[in-house]
Scaffold this motif. Structure first.
Motif, PDB file in Angstrom:
ATOM      1  N   CYS A  78      -6.201  -1.962   0.062  1.00 55.11           N
ATOM      2  CA  CYS A  78      -5.507  -2.182   1.321  1.00 55.11           C
ATOM      3  C   CYS A  78      -6.500  -2.622   2.402  1.00 55.11           C
ATOM      4  O   CYS A  78      -7.514  -1.955   2.621  1.00 55.11           O
ATOM      5  N   CYS A 129      -6.024   0.308   5.475  1.00 51.26           N
ATOM      6  CA  CYS A 129      -6.517   1.690   5.382  1.00 51.26           C
ATOM      7  C   CYS A 129      -7.540   1.888   4.263  1.00 51.26           C
ATOM      8  O   CYS A 129      -8.115   2.968   4.128  1.00 51.26           O
ATOM      9  N   HIS A 187       1.362  -0.809   4.261  1.00 50.90           N
ATOM     10  CA  HIS A 187       0.931  -2.155   4.614  1.00 50.90           C
ATOM     11  C   HIS A 187       1.255  -3.127   3.485  1.00 50.90           C
ATOM     12  O   HIS A 187       1.069  -2.806   2.312  1.00 50.90           O
ATOM     13  N   SER A 199      -7.051   2.037   1.053  1.00 49.96           N
ATOM     14  CA  SER A 199      -6.549   2.719  -0.131  1.00 49.96           C
ATOM     15  C   SER A 199      -6.475   1.776  -1.327  1.00 49.96           C
ATOM     16  O   SER A 199      -6.236   0.580  -1.176  1.00 49.96           O
ATOM     17  N   CYS A 248       0.843  -1.186   0.000  1.00 47.65           N
ATOM     18  CA  CYS A 248       0.000   0.000   0.000  1.00 47.65           C
ATOM     19  C   CYS A 248       0.884   1.244   0.000  1.00 47.65           C
ATOM     20  O   CYS A 248       1.756   1.396   0.847  1.00 47.65           O
ATOM     21  N   CYS A 254      -0.163   3.661   3.321  1.00 53.26           N
ATOM     22  CA  CYS A 254       0.230   3.375   4.709  1.00 53.26           C
ATOM     23  C   CYS A 254       1.382   2.383   4.807  1.00 53.26           C
ATOM     24  O   CYS A 254       1.856   2.107   5.907  1.00 53.26           O
TER      25      CYS A 254
HETATM   26 ZN   LIG Z   1      -3.000   1.084   3.401  1.00 54.91          ZN
END
Ligand SMILES: [Zn+2]
Length: 121
Positions: free
Chosen positions: A37, A40, A28, A42, A23, A26
């Motif tokens: 994601c 978050c 991740h 996204s 991601c 963030c």
């Molecule tokens: Zn994320």
């Protein structure tokens, strides 16, 4: 637009590449890939290749196998925490591996593709 799908993931496995998604919002890491994601939400993602090395976090032995793995039975399955910090499950190729052991990815060819496995590093 690249699709972050399990099919794309399996295509990479055919090339002996362990690839997931990172991601960009963030940081991740997701493996196998997801279209958004799961931390978050996204959709601003990018491919991320993994070295395939890590430590065994959990191990189990399967005695009632999927039909396709019947000739391997019993076989082990491990959950490995990769050095990049993401976890993935795979077939266990070495019986003397236990929780905490260092392992590396191996790519087992099956009739319909490649299965991710782990062996002693
Ligand atoms: Zn994320």
């Amino acid at each position: 637009m690249t699709e972050y799908t399990v099919k794309a993931y399996k295509d990479h496995l055919m090339n002996e590449e362990l690839v997931g998604v990172e991601c960009k919002s963030c940081g991740h890491l997701m493996l196998p890939p997801r279209p958004l994601c799961n931390k978050c939400g996204s959709m601003d993602l990018g491919w991320r290749q993994y070295m395939g090395k890590g430590a065994v976090a959990a191990k189990t032995v399967i005695t009632v196998p999927l039909t396709r793995f019947q000739d391997r039975c019993p076989y082990g399955v491990v959950i490995v925490t990769l050095d990049e910090g993401v976890s993935i499950s795979g077939l266990l190729l070495d019986e003397n591996i236990d929780v905490g052991s260092r392992v590396e990815a191996a790519y087992v060819k099956e009739e319909d593709g490649v299965v991710l496995a782990f062996k002693a590093a």
